[in-house]
Every structure is written in C-alpha cells, then in structure tokens.
Write an enzyme that holds these catalytic residues in place. Structure first.
Site, PDB file in Angstrom:
ATOM      1  N   HIS A 216     -15.727   2.888 -14.512  1.00  0.00           N
ATOM      2  CA  HIS A 216     -15.274   1.632 -12.921  1.00  0.00           C
ATOM      3  C   HIS A 216     -16.874   1.446 -13.101  1.00  0.00           C
ATOM      4  CE1 HIS A 216     -14.647   2.189  -8.573  1.00  0.00           C
ATOM      5  NE2 HIS A 216     -13.862   1.822  -9.288  1.00  0.00           N
TER       6      HIS A 216
ATOM      7  N   HIS B 210     -15.907  -3.897   0.735  1.00  0.00           N
ATOM      8  CA  HIS B 210     -15.596  -2.954  -0.733  1.00  0.00           C
ATOM      9  C   HIS B 210     -16.463  -3.230  -1.101  1.00  0.00           C
ATOM     10  CE1 HIS B 210     -14.307  -3.453  -5.097  1.00  0.00           C
ATOM     11  NE2 HIS B 210     -13.391  -2.499  -4.407  1.00  0.00           N
TER      12      HIS B 210
ATOM     13  N   TYR C 267     -12.434 -10.171  -1.414  1.00  0.00           N
ATOM     14  CA  TYR C 267     -13.536  -7.887  -1.292  1.00  0.00           C
ATOM     15  C   TYR C 267     -14.735  -8.907  -0.743  1.00  0.00           C
ATOM     16  CZ  TYR C 267      -9.009  -5.890  -3.613  1.00  0.00           C
ATOM     17  OH  TYR C 267      -8.276  -5.854  -4.040  1.00  0.00           O
TER      18      TYR C 267
ATOM     19  N   ASN D  32       0.688  -0.769   0.155  1.00  0.00           N
ATOM     20  CA  ASN D  32      -0.182  -0.237  -0.178  1.00  0.00           C
ATOM     21  C   ASN D  32       1.088   1.078   0.129  1.00  0.00           C
ATOM     22  OD1 ASN D  32      -1.950  -0.931  -0.211  1.00  0.00           O
ATOM     23  ND2 ASN D  32      -2.891  -1.102   2.049  1.00  0.00           N
TER      24      ASN D  32
END
Lengths: 509, 683
Positions: B437, B594, B470, B57
């Site tokens: 997206h 998520h 996720y 990250n």
C-alpha cells in the site's frame, strides 16, 4: 569507484554495494537473505542440491542489483559453512556455472584478517585496535573460532566445535527436564572454557570482540535499555543473565512473536547467550564488544580503499607472530627456531630460480623452520613425527588446510627419513606440492644442521652457484662450529639428490 | 486544560460502548456523501456526482462488507466481533440503515436533483417523452449498436440460469409461444455507456437510459413469441478474493483464475423494479440463488452510479465547481530541484506534474541507472507507466512492484502489468497475504561517478486522474538516508533481502502500530510533566482497537486529541471518563480527503509524520505501509498549517458525536478549508 562483495555465510547470504568517497566507504546497498547453509553442513556434512539452488537463486537476484548500480567489480566469498562442506568444490563449480560468479573460500584467518584490517581503518580514532591485546571471536552455527591479536599481530587461532546449532542440537538430545538440560549445557560449556583457557595459556588479552551479524541486531529487542556505540554493542555478564532469563521464560515461538526475532535466530538464541557467557568467563572480562560489522563490509572496504596495509598485515609477519607464539606455547627453543628460519630463508631466496621455488612458497619454509621442533613438547624421540601432527592440527592464520599439511611435512623432514610415498600426510599432498615439500625439506635439513649446537654460531650466510651449477654456502661463524659442519655433511644428501648437483660449506670468520 | 475525570467503570465495560461499529460508521460516512448531494449550496452537477458516488460506494460496501457478513451467517458463525456485535444483529441493523439511506438517496434524486436538472433543461427522458426526432435517433441506435451486441438467454431445463457478472443490469422477460410460458434473461450490455445523449434543442441536454431503449425494443429479440411481462433487475456479487494466496504458485495466475470465477460468486444484493409479478420473482430468486425476502423492489431507476456519465456530458461550467488549474513549480531539471532542497507537494492544490516529471526525466536522463516504483492503483493511459516503459527500453534497470490485489482493479492492473513486462521492466508481484500500500519511487542516478538517490514518498497513489480529486501529500528528497531506507524497503518487499534497521521510515506490518502507540505514550508523558500533550492526526479511517484504546488512555490523562477522520471512525469522542479530550471531525467536500498527517506536540519540539497508512487493523497487519518523519522546520510548519486549516472548517466539516452521529461544525464565520487551500496555493 564502486564495488560489491557477496558473502555466503553460515546462516545468510549478504550483498554489500559501496562506493569510495574520499577516504571512506559509503554503503549503497546492504542485502541479506537467510539460507541455512551452516545447518546443512553441520548436520549432513554436505550442501544439498536444493540449498545450492537457493544460493543460486539469491545470487541471481543480487546480479540484478549489481546491474542497478552498474557494478563490474565484485567479489564473492564463502566462509565456514561452505569451507567445511565435503562437496564444497562442487558447490563452487555449480555456482560458477550457473551464475558466472567465482566463489573464494576464506579461512578463519582470512576472516579475522579482513575484519581486523577494517577495524583498524574504521576505528583508528575511537578504538585503536593495534594498541590493544584482543581476543577476536567468530561465532558460527558449527564452531566458535578465536584469534588472539597482540597489538595487531596474530598470536593464535583456535577453533572449538561449539557453534550455536551444535549446542541447540545437543540440548535437544539430552534427556532431562528443561532445568537439568540447562544445567548440563552450562557444565559442558564450563569444560570447554577450561579447555580453551589451556589452549590460550600465555596469550593474554584486554578485550574480547565477538564478530556477530546474526544475533546482535536482535539484542535490542530483548535488552531495550542497551545502547550500541557506532560499531560495538557492549554486553556485560548481567546483560547475558538478563538475556538468558528472558529466553528461559519463553518458547522460541514466543521469542519470535514477542520480540520480532526471526524463527531461525530465536531457536538458537539461547545457545548464543551461553557462548557469549563462555567468552565473558574466559578472561574474566567485565564486558565483551559485540561487533556488528560484517565480513562483506570489511572486504568491501578493502577492495575500495585498497587499504595500504601496514607492515604487520603482511601474511608472513602475521604468521611469524603466530609461529613465535606457538614456539613459546610448546616450549620450543625460539632462538634456534628463528636461526633455522633465517638460514633457510636466506638459502631459499638465493636459490629460487635454481630450485624452481616461487617467492610466496618461501613462507612455508619459514613457518616449517619455526615450528619444526614443536614435537619435542611430546617427546624427544621421534619428535619430527610429533611436530608433523601437531602442525597439521593447527589453525594457521590465512592458510588453507593443504598449505598447513605442506608445512607439517616440511617440518617433519627436517631430520631422519626423507619424504617417502608411504608417509600418509605426504602422500595426501598433490604431486606438485610433494615436489615442493622435497625441495623445502632439503633446505630445512641443511638450515637445521647449520644450528646443530642451538647456539646460533652462524652470523651470516651467503650462497653462491658455481659455473658447474654446484652450490657453495659461505658461513661467517663465531667460535667453534664443528657440530654444524658435521651436521651439514650428514644432511646435505637430500639437497644433492633433488638438485643433481653438489653443495658445499665454507666457513669464514 | 480539561481536568482528569476518573474512568466510569460502566463506560469501560462493553465494546459497543467503547467503539462505534466500523460498518455502521462507514454508512455514516456515506450519509455525509449523500448530504453533499442534498446540499443546495453545491453546484448542481456536483450534486449529481455525489449521488453517483453514494451509489457506487454502496455497491462496494455490499460487495465487500455485507458479503463477508453474509458468509459468516451462512457458515453459522455466532460469535461477537471486536466491536461487540453479533453477525445477525449487525446484518439487520445495517440493512435497516441501508434502506433508510437508499430511500433518501432516491428521494434526493427523484424529488430534488432531477427537478433541479429539469429547471436547467437537463433531463433523463422516458420513452414516452421523446420527440419524433429523438425517437428516430433511438431506433437507429438500437438497430445499429444495441441489437447486435445483446444476447438474450433462455432459461429452461436445457439452459440453466445464466451466470451474470456482478453489477449487471438485466431484464427478466416472460415470453409465451403456443401458450407455453418461458423465462428469458436479457442483460444490458456494459460495453456501451448507460446514458445516451439525445439530439435536442440548443441549451437543452436530453438523455435516455440504454435499458429504457431496450425495454421498448424487447420484442425484437423474441420474434414469434409474445411478451407477457418484463422487469429490470440488478445483482451485486460477493467480490472479495478468496484464493489462498499462500499456496498459489503465481499470484498473478491466482488472480486471473479468481477473476474468471467471479460471475459465479454469491449474490449479495438483488434489486428489481416494483412492476414484477410474484411468480417471476420466485423464479428469478431461485435462479440467482437469493433469499426472496431480501430482494429489494425499487420504484425508480436502478443503479444511479450511471449519473457519473451525466455530468461529463453537460457542458455547463456554471453547474460545476470552478475549474482548478493547480500551480506547478518551475524547474529545468527535477533532479537539481530536489537536490537543492527537498519539497512537499500537495495535490490537487498543486500540480501532480513533478511526480510525473520525476519518472519521465529519469527515463530520459542518460545518468539514471535504475528506477523503482510501487504501483497500486493507476489510471488508464498513465504517463508514469509510459515513462517506465520508455526507461526500460532505454536499458535502465526498472523495477516495478505491482500490487495486483488492489480491490476491483485487478483486471485493469493485469493488463498494464503485462505491458510493463513486455517493455523489459522487472515486474514483481505482491506478497501473498500482504498488500503493498506504500507509494514510493526511487531513482538511482550516477553523478560524477558518485551515486545519488532520489526518493518520492506519498500518501496517495500514482494516479494522474485521482490526483485531481484526492488530497494527498508527496515528499521529494535526495537525502541519502531516505535513499538507503527506501532502497532497502524495495529489497525487502521484492524478496531480495530480509529487513534491516531503517533510519527514516517505519513500516507496517512490523512496527507501525507499536511506533504510533509509543508516540502517543510520549504525549502522555509530556502531559504528566508539562501539561501540553497533543495528538493531532488526519487520516481516512480510524478503526484499530489497540490504537483507539491508546488514545482513550491518553485522553484520560488529559492529552488533547484532535482527529480529522474523513471516513470510518470507531472511536467514540467526548465520552465522560473515556474520551473527553478527544474531538473528531470529518471533512467531506469537493475533494476526497486522502492525506494522512500525524502531528505530536512533543513538548514544543513537534514531530510530524506522513504515511500511506490509516489507523486500521488491515493497514497495520496486512499491508506494507510506510510512515516517514518530516524534519525540516518549514515543512513541519506547513503541515501544521494544513491540519489547522482542516480543523477551522465550518462549511464542510462535521463534528462526530459520542453516539457516532455527526453534526455540522459551527463557527462565527464560514470557512471552507478546501477553498481556502486552493486560494492559498494559487498565491
């Protein structure tokens, strides 16, 4: 059953794919791409190769969509922007060569016809259009086309050269402050409205319907409290004032930014509002119906539902309705016109094979018969020539320019000189049409002669062909018909000349 | 109900008082990840994974955020940003926080996790600690595998400093011959795993770092030279794509070109072992073009993201979270199943398989005419990609909207995109300046000569691997108004049509922010009238200043606002007069939260939405996102249950404070939302 319609319009190209479900159409896909064809036609009078390329590009994408739904039945139509371009023939040819899609050019009458037929089907419960007298307007970038429908029958088609882009260009070229320019535009449109009122004199209507797929979708953004019904969006004068006030307070860029309206539409939105105001002012309407149905959707419905068109949708009936209205408008002797049309039609139908006339060509004769004396409105002397130019300047329901020219010629030759190569309008017709004009002129001359007195003395007419191929007209007359007899003798020459046989008239009582 | 407090003018005055800075908030999120590594209650190998996640990250943070900030500074930009920070102040503050966190990260590894691992006989060995057998193994490995693929590069007047790719480890080696010193660079190869498992006793798991092996054998690369000194270093480069997409003839080409440029992008982070001499360091800093003052000297191993490799190679289930086998709905034909009634799918608690089935069955079903899909980030060997290829070969119309701009995945994307094209799929690349997206699939199927459309919408990517980690929600439906809308969405994003009005979905970049604001406005109105305004939303990040202001406005009118925001949160909750009725919680646990769920009380007639978008500026303005409403009562009920469950958590939830710090959620009983959901779905 599935089908698709592609409409090449003045500011966009649309594709509708639909399928038939019971007695209705379910739209599966509705695609729209902005291509400024109208702008090109208006400013350059031609469609530039680059724009043709854009159209072809969009059509190629649409072909991909057709594959996705396994569509084999597709119609591609184009309206004013293509129709009015000088190179429309090359356009149609290029599109066909590059995409394999044949483009049909539609007239204003065609557009109104499809929309009207669709509305009749779609609104049969909510808005019985065939019980109404309605003014139907189609707004383009270059023109405003109007049709008055009386209970489903067309009365008149008129076109004005005041499209949205025309007005925008005009405003750009006027010198003055913004307020002065706005005032000048308002004056100009008031003049046009007066002109329209004169043209529409005698055609009254209850409702005004504006066919508009370009702007109505954006009205909600500017006038958020307005709600659309299923198909209509009602605009009142106060709404138009509000719309104009909102537009006047912003630049086109601001309109785009604030209301999310595409730049092309934002630029001409003010012109649109002004033209809506003009329509409202025309008949003193309390509101107009803005119709969001698109032409492509209407044609799709017709293709899929194969709408059993009512009698009134037959082209002949619609055109007779228009012709009747014109006779009244130009103070022509309607009864005489109807009698000449009836007699001419009787002869033509009896002699179709004999003269080599096609069934659908009889319509031209009927219309010429209805309209042959319109020129009297100008002057008795040379009225046949006046008829010719009046007719040739008309917008006739679903007829092409060439068909209108043909009708004008036939009407002209109802008297005096027969068709001659030196006559300009006649000369402009293709050879096949010239021959047809002669045949029809021969018939209209005799039909007109058979009502020389304008008293409709011939009640019945029958046609016989002798063994020697001569033609015998048998007329059942009421009272003295010597004027008709004399007229017949005088007017039969052309018929005999083109048929190579003799024609005679026998009266029965 | 909280009484309204008049806004405090001083509170309302400055941006920093109103907003947490997004970058600082992001670091706070990574700190929560670190806490998971530190949390002894987590299984040991999972803690190792959290350490690796933290490192990875942080790399990304440097490659994107710090790089952008550095660019601003280099350009001499001196203005405040939307959060009220000047670039230099922010940069300094971020560096300070990064330093503190990195120290904790290394301490966590060296002082705790590594020791714990040793207790479980798992060890990363130094060269000096190897057994004779291990030494032989390492030597063989070096000779057969490493030596042939390592290329040392000299640096002198004839050889400029080599262009090292981002995230490269390399040795700087000073060698001499005839008393002449030379500098050479020896990159650690990236084609082999960083961690090599060594032969060891039964139940022992020994590893060695590849760079440690290389260090022992550096002399092999420089025969005839004497090695005077060596130090391992690592660089991270600015990775933000800079191509002007607007003018690129082909986006794909532009990205390919951009990728080729990457090794030369500016270095934004430079770490090196402490053992390095000052002289070396100056040379390196010059070669890499990096300010010497910002070089980080590190005592421990560089780049702990390699710890990802460790947990996979230690077969000790007791050191991992218990294996999850998510349940899968039973159906012979997915189309019938969807048509019967649409359904929601909550991964990883439920199997991702229905999503794969939809595409696989569509590919094999003779009645399917077309398949359309957006692919943003997908996995290697994706069954979905394979099914799309199969469908195209079966002459179905397959359209794939590929977002090749997915960050850091471009190279990977381009490869499978080419495979799709070769199979005959109609591949459409992203739109310049807009990232696709939204995650949507549309299947067009002919049934008794009628067209039926099947739609799948999701909050997560079509990635079978991340679907196991996720948490995401997918929605399957055969309702044709969704079919129409989604069909149109595809037409719009593929440039086939201008947008029309949609019945079921709301999209960014056009209307989404406005739509959310209107929904909040509606709660404000409900609060005024019925005193029951409530906004309950779950998302990854909350950063959009306009929406935050709208929430403040709602709070000041007394609307209750509950936010489950896993990552960045720029809203300051619980500030008197500003945001008293707003509570923010963050869930960082076994699974990466998520899913995006948005619930509005609407005076009892609750409205519930799912979306691909977070409440971030980039989602609202620069991405194609979709929001869709769930209208079936039982589904709404279920989504409310999911939200409530997250809110109840007292184990993995942290409560955000108005100063941007987080404290562990308190509760009478321990309640782990993710564990609860695992059990709940298994029932």
């Amino acid at each position: 059953m599935r089908a698709a319609v592609i409409d090449i319009g003045s500011s966009s190209i649309q594709l509708f794919i639909g399928e038939k479900v019971e007695n209705d159409v379910v739209v599966l896909e509705a695609l729209k791409n902005l291509v400024p064809l109208g702008r090109h036609t208006l400013l350059k009078e031609r469609i530039a190769p680059k724009v043709v390329g854009q159209v072809v590009g969009v059509l190629e994408k649409y072909k991909q969509k057709l594959k996705e739904y396994d569509i084999t039945q597709v119609r591609v139509v184009a309206t004013s922007a293509v129709r009015e371009a000088r190179n429309n023939d090359m356009f149609v040819d290029t599109v066909l060569r590059q995409t394999g899609l044949p483009v049909e050019l539609l007239t204003v009458g065609d557009v109104v016809y499809y929309i009207d037929a669709y509305l009749h089907h779609k609104l049969r419960k909510t808005y019985p259009i065939h019980a109404k007298k309605a003014l139907i307007a189609e707004l383009g970038t270059g023109s405003l086309d109007l049709s008055v429908m009386d209970k489903g029958f067309t009365q008149i088609n008129v076109g004005l050269s005041v499209g949205t882009l025309v007005l925008k260009e005009m405003a750009a070229n006027l010198e003055g402050s913004r307020a002065e320019v706005n005032e000048a535009l308002a004056e100009y449109l008031e003049k046009e409205a007066q002109h329209l009122r004169r043209m529409l004199a005698g055609a009254d209507f209850d409702d005004v319907i504006l066919i508009d797929e370009n702007y109505s979708a954006h009205l909600r953004a500017i006038l958020p409290r307005k709600q659309a019904t299923t198909l209509f969006y009602q605009l009142e004068p106060a709404d138009v004032d509000e719309l104009l006030a909102a537009l006047d307070a912003r630049t086109a860029d601001e309109v785009t930014r604030e209301f999310g309206i595409p730049a092309e539409a934002a630029e001409t939105m003010r012109s649109y509002a002004l033209l809506v105001r003009l329509l409202l002012a025309l008949g003193g309407q309390k509101f107009i119906h803005v119709l969001e149905t698109s032409l492509a959707e209407a044609i799709l419905a017709q293709t899929l539902l194969n709408v059993e068109l009512a009698q009134k949708y037959q082209k002949t009936n619609q055109l007779v309705s228009v012709a009747t209205f014109l006779c009244k408008k130009y103070n022509a002797d309607l009864k005489h016109a109807q009698q000449v049309a009836r007699l001419a039609e009787t002869m033509a139908r009896a002699l179709l094979g004999y003269l080599g006339i096609k069934e659908e060509e009889v319509l031209y004769l009927i219309l010429a018969a209805y309209l042959h004396d319109l020129g009297m409105f100008v002057h008795n002397r040379s009225h046949h020539k006046h008829s010719e130019y009046i007719i040739s300047a008309l917008n006739l329901f679903r007829l092409t320019d060439e068909e209108i020219k043909l009708i004008a010629c036939v009407a002209r030759y109802h008297r005096k000189a027969p068709p001659l190569r030196s006559h300009l309008l006649y000369q402009s017709l293709p050879a096949q049409r010239q021959i047809l004009a002669q045949k029809l002129a021969a018939l209209i001359r005799i039909a007109n002669a058979l009502d020389t007195s304008h008293k409709q003395k011939i009640a019945q007419l029958s046609v016989e062909i002798t063994k020697g191929q001569d033609v015998v007209l048998k007329a059942q007359v009421q009272g003295n018909a010597i004027l008709e007899k004399s007229g017949f003798k005088e007017k039969k020459d052309l018929f005999e000349e083109i048929s190579g046989n003799r024609i005679s008239l026998a009266f029965t009582t | 109900m909280t009484e309204k407090t008049p806004p405090d003018p001083a509170v309302a005055a400055t941006p920093p008082a109103r907003f947490m800075h997004r970058d600082l908030s992001w670091l706070a999120f990574n700190e929560r990840v670190l806490e998971e590594a530190e949390d002894a209650a987590n299984p040991l190998l999972e803690r190792v994974n959290f350490l690796a996640i933290f490192a990875s990250n942080l790399d990304e943070f440097f490659m994107v955020r710090m790089a952008a900030l550095k660019r601003l500074l280099d350009a001499g930009y001196q203005n405040q940003d939307d959060f009220g920070w000047y670039p230099q102040n922010l940069y300094d503050q971020l560096q300070e926080r990064v330093q503190a966190l990195t120290k904790r990260h290394y301490d966590g590894y060296e002082k705790r996790v590594r020791k714990e691992l040793e207790k479980h006989r798992v060890a990363i060995r130094r060269a000096g600690e190897l057994s004779p057998e291990q030494k032989r193994f390492v030597k063989r490995y070096f000779d057969s595998t490493l030596f042939p693929i390592v290329t040392p590069m000299a640096v002198d007047q004839g050889h400029p400093f080599p262009a090292l790719a981002s995230r490269t480890l390399a040795f700087a080696v000073v060698i001499t011959r005839y008393n002449q010193p030379h500098l050479a660079i020896v990159p650690v190869p990236r084609v082999v795993p960083r961690l090599l498992k060594l032969p060891a006793e039964k139940d022992e798991h020994h590893f060695i770092l590849v760079d440690e092996i290389m260090r022992q054998h550096l002399g092999n690369f420089f025969r005839g030279y004497k090695i005077e000194g060596q130090a391992l270093f690592r660089i991270v480069r600015d990775s933000e794509l800079g191509a002007d997409e607007e003018y690129a003839a082909s986006l794909l080409k532009a990205i390919e070109t951009e990728l080729k440029k990457r090794p030369k992008a500016k270095v934004v982070r430079f770490e090196i072992e402490t053992a390095v001499s000052d002289e070396h360091l100056a040379l390196l800093a010059q070669g890499i073009d990096f300010p010497p003052g910002e070089i980080v000297r590190r005592e421990g191993d560089l780049d702990l993201s390699c710890l990802f490799e460790l947990s996979g190679q230690v077969p000790e289930p007791g050191l991992r979270f218990p294996t999850l086998t998510p349940p899968k709905p039973d159906y012979p034909n997915i189309f019938d199943h969807i048509k019967e009634a649409g359904f929601l799918l909550h991964v990883p608690y439920q199997s991702f398989q229905p999503t794969v089935d939809l595409v696989q069955q569509a590919a094999r079903d003779k009645n399917v005419l077309a398949i359309k899909m957006t692919l943003y980030r997908t996995n290697d060997d994706s069954a979905i990609v394979a099914a799309l290829q199969e469908a195209a070969r079966a002459k179905k119309q397959v359209t794939v909207l590929v977002e090749i701009k997915a960050r850091f995945d471009e190279e990977k994307n381009i490869q499978w995109v080419k495979e799709l094209e070769d199979a005959g799929c109609h591949v459409i690349y992203g739109i310049p300046k807009l990232k696709i997206h939204s995650k949507i699939t549309l299947v067009v199927r002919r049934e008794e000569d009628r067209i039926h459309r099947y739609v799948h919408l999701s909050t997560g990517n079509y990635n079978e691997k991340t679907a196991r980690i996720y948490t995401d929600l997918g929605f399957f439906t055969a309702q044709d108004d969704f079919g129409q809308d989604i069909s149109d969405v595809f037409n719009v994003i593929s440039g086939y049509s201008v947008p029309s009005r949609w019945q079921r979905v709301v999209s960014a970049p056009n209307d989404l922010r406005k739509y959310f604001c209107e929904l909040v406005d509606r709660e404000i109105a409900c609060q005024e009238l019925h005193k029951n305004g409530l906004v309950f939303a779950k998302m990854n990040s909350l950063e959009d200043p306009q929406l935050i202001e709208k929430l403040y406005q709602a709070s000041q009118r007394g609307v209750q606002v509950r936010l489950v925001v896993r990552g960045i949160c720029c809203l300051r909750p619980g500030v008197p007069g500003l945001s008293e009725t707003i509570e923010v919680r963050s869930l960082v646990g076994r699974f990466l939260e998520h899913s995006r769920i948005f619930l509005f009380h609407n005076n009892g007639d609750r409205r519930v939405f799912l979306a691909s978008a977070d409440w971030m500026r980039r989602n609202f303005d620069r991405r194609i996102e979709l929001l869709f409403e769930i209208t079936k009562e039982e589904m709404k009920e279920h989504l409310q249950f999911v939200l409530d469950t997250c809110w109840r958590d007292t184990v993995k939830a942290r409560v955000m404070q108005s100063d941007g710090t987080y404290t562990r959620a308190k509760g009478d009983e321990k309640f782990n939302a993710q564990e609860f959901l695992i059990e709940n779905y298994a029932r």
